[in-house]
Design a protein around this motif. Structure first.
Motif, mmCIF file in Angstrom:
data_model
loop_
_atom_site.group_PDB
_atom_site.id
_atom_site.type_symbol
_atom_site.label_atom_id
_atom_site.label_comp_id
_atom_site.label_asym_id
_atom_site.label_seq_id
_atom_site.Cartn_x
_atom_site.Cartn_y
_atom_site.Cartn_z
ATOM 1 N N GLY A 181 0.787 -1.227 0.000
ATOM 2 C CA GLY A 181 0.000 0.000 0.000
ATOM 3 C C GLY A 181 0.819 1.276 0.000
ATOM 4 N N TRP A 182 2.127 1.153 -0.087
ATOM 5 C CA TRP A 182 2.985 2.333 0.016
ATOM 6 C C TRP A 182 2.805 3.248 -1.181
ATOM 7 C CZ3 TRP A 182 6.003 3.096 4.316
ATOM 8 C CH2 TRP A 182 6.796 4.249 4.311
ATOM 9 N N ALA A 183 2.694 4.535 -0.900
ATOM 10 C CA ALA A 183 2.617 5.546 -1.961
ATOM 11 C C ALA A 183 3.585 6.662 -1.597
ATOM 12 C CB ALA A 183 1.200 6.092 -2.078
ATOM 13 N N GLY A 184 4.209 7.223 -2.587
ATOM 14 C CA GLY A 184 5.151 8.313 -2.347
ATOM 15 C C GLY A 184 6.571 7.803 -2.221
ATOM 16 N N LYS A 185 7.412 8.636 -1.645
ATOM 17 C CA LYS A 185 8.827 8.315 -1.519
ATOM 18 C C LYS A 185 9.009 7.109 -0.600
ATOM 19 C CE LYS A 185 13.244 10.339 -0.314
ATOM 20 N NZ LYS A 185 13.968 11.523 0.079
ATOM 21 N N ASP A 212 11.463 -4.742 -3.318
ATOM 22 C CA ASP A 212 11.940 -4.491 -4.678
ATOM 23 C C ASP A 212 10.811 -4.013 -5.585
ATOM 24 O OD1 ASP A 212 14.464 -5.258 -3.874
ATOM 25 O OD2 ASP A 212 14.304 -7.291 -4.692
ATOM 26 N N HIS A 213 9.660 -4.657 -5.478
ATOM 27 C CA HIS A 213 8.539 -4.274 -6.332
ATOM 28 C C HIS A 213 7.918 -2.935 -5.910
ATOM 29 C CE1 HIS A 213 9.034 -8.331 -7.780
ATOM 30 N NE2 HIS A 213 8.434 -7.907 -8.868
ATOM 31 N N ALA A 214 7.865 -2.679 -4.624
ATOM 32 C CA ALA A 214 7.327 -1.394 -4.159
ATOM 33 C C ALA A 214 8.240 -0.252 -4.587
ATOM 34 C CB ALA A 214 7.167 -1.411 -2.635
ATOM 35 N N LYS A 215 9.535 -0.479 -4.510
ATOM 36 C CA LYS A 215 10.495 0.556 -4.903
ATOM 37 C C LYS A 215 10.326 0.892 -6.387
ATOM 38 C CE LYS A 215 14.002 3.076 -3.627
ATOM 39 N NZ LYS A 215 13.890 4.132 -2.648
ATOM 40 N N LEU A 256 -5.853 9.290 -7.005
ATOM 41 C CA LEU A 256 -6.249 8.411 -5.908
ATOM 42 C C LEU A 256 -6.734 7.068 -6.436
ATOM 43 C CD1 LEU A 256 -6.685 8.042 -2.885
ATOM 44 C CD2 LEU A 256 -8.966 9.026 -3.184
ATOM 45 N N MET A 257 -7.576 7.101 -7.467
ATOM 46 C CA MET A 257 -8.063 5.843 -8.050
ATOM 47 C C MET A 257 -6.910 5.053 -8.665
ATOM 48 S SD MET A 257 -11.814 6.718 -9.684
ATOM 49 C CE MET A 257 -11.116 7.601 -11.049
ATOM 50 N N HIS A 258 -6.009 5.757 -9.314
ATOM 51 C CA HIS A 258 -4.856 5.092 -9.919
ATOM 52 C C HIS A 258 -3.986 4.448 -8.842
ATOM 53 C CE1 HIS A 258 -1.604 4.272 -12.696
ATOM 54 N NE2 HIS A 258 -0.788 4.834 -11.829
ATOM 55 N N THR A 259 -3.785 5.163 -7.742
ATOM 56 C CA THR A 259 -2.976 4.636 -6.647
ATOM 57 C C THR A 259 -3.601 3.380 -6.064
ATOM 58 O OG1 THR A 259 -2.173 6.840 -6.117
ATOM 59 C CG2 THR A 259 -1.997 5.180 -4.384
ATOM 60 N N ARG A 260 -4.901 3.411 -5.818
ATOM 61 C CA ARG A 260 -5.594 2.239 -5.253
ATOM 62 C C ARG A 260 -5.548 1.060 -6.222
ATOM 63 N NH1 ARG A 260 -6.496 -0.969 -1.303
ATOM 64 N NH2 ARG A 260 -8.555 -1.867 -1.251
ATOM 65 N N ASN A 261 -5.780 1.331 -7.493
ATOM 66 C CA ASN A 261 -5.732 0.280 -8.504
ATOM 67 C C ASN A 261 -4.328 -0.325 -8.582
ATOM 68 O OD1 ASN A 261 -6.869 -1.277 -10.663
ATOM 69 N ND2 ASN A 261 -5.711 0.011 -12.068
ATOM 70 N N GLU A 312 -3.167 -4.171 -7.890
ATOM 71 C CA GLU A 312 -2.433 -4.917 -8.915
ATOM 72 C C GLU A 312 -1.119 -5.446 -8.353
ATOM 73 O OE1 GLU A 312 -2.040 -2.124 -12.108
ATOM 74 O OE2 GLU A 312 -4.001 -2.636 -12.955
ATOM 75 N N GLN A 313 -0.433 -4.626 -7.573
ATOM 76 C CA GLN A 313 0.835 -5.056 -6.978
ATOM 77 C C GLN A 313 0.620 -6.193 -5.991
ATOM 78 O OE1 GLN A 313 3.878 -4.152 -7.902
ATOM 79 N NE2 GLN A 313 2.871 -2.966 -9.482
#
Length: 136
Positions: free
Chosen positions: A20-24, A58-61, A80-85, A89-90
């Motif tokens: 669920g990580w988003a951002g740096k 590795d995949h989150a990075k 926001l929708m793109h981030t959740r999607n 998917e990840q």
């Protein structure tokens, strides 16, 4: 006294946090957030000893690197929708990889068991029932 050994639940929480990580994404930020979730601070080296966590890292990075490039010009709702999607998917990709590794392990175990003469009936035998002492 050393650090507590990570349980399967803690490993799962660690992987879900990365899903669920988003951002740096940096080790310091991740370990800080994880400390809040599981109540103990681990080191980068300790985390990298767990293949599930290393794979999820590795995949989150990579996902965060791509996300930074793609999110610059999108409206907040779309972002926001793109981030959740992307998060979902990840998660599916990670679970698919984990499932594949478990299937490979099962085939390896089945092969080794058959070479040792362990029958299918022995492998399919239910686990013994162990009565646990009730807490009063």
């Amino acid at each position: 006294m050393g650090a507590r050994k990570m349980t399967d639940l803690m490993i799962n929480q660690s992987v879900m946090l990365l899903d669920g990580w988003a951002g740096k994404l940096t080790w310091d930020l991740y370990l800080e957030a994880l400390e809040v979730d599981i109540g103990h601070r681990y080191t980068k080296a300790a985390m990298l000893r767990h293949p599930r966590i290393k794979d999820a890292w590795d995949h989150a990075k990579e996902r965060c690197r791509d996300s930074d490039r793609n999110m610059a010009a999108k409206p907040p709702e779309v972002a926001l929708m793109h981030t959740r999607n992307s998060e979902l998917e990840q998660r599916v990709e990670r679970l698919t990889r984990e499932n594949q590794r478990l299937l490979e392990q099962f085939v390896r175990w089945a092969h080794n068991a058959s070479r040792r003469g362990v029958s299918l009936e022995e492998l399919e035998r239910p686990l013994p029932y162990v009565k646990t002492k009730e807490l009063s």
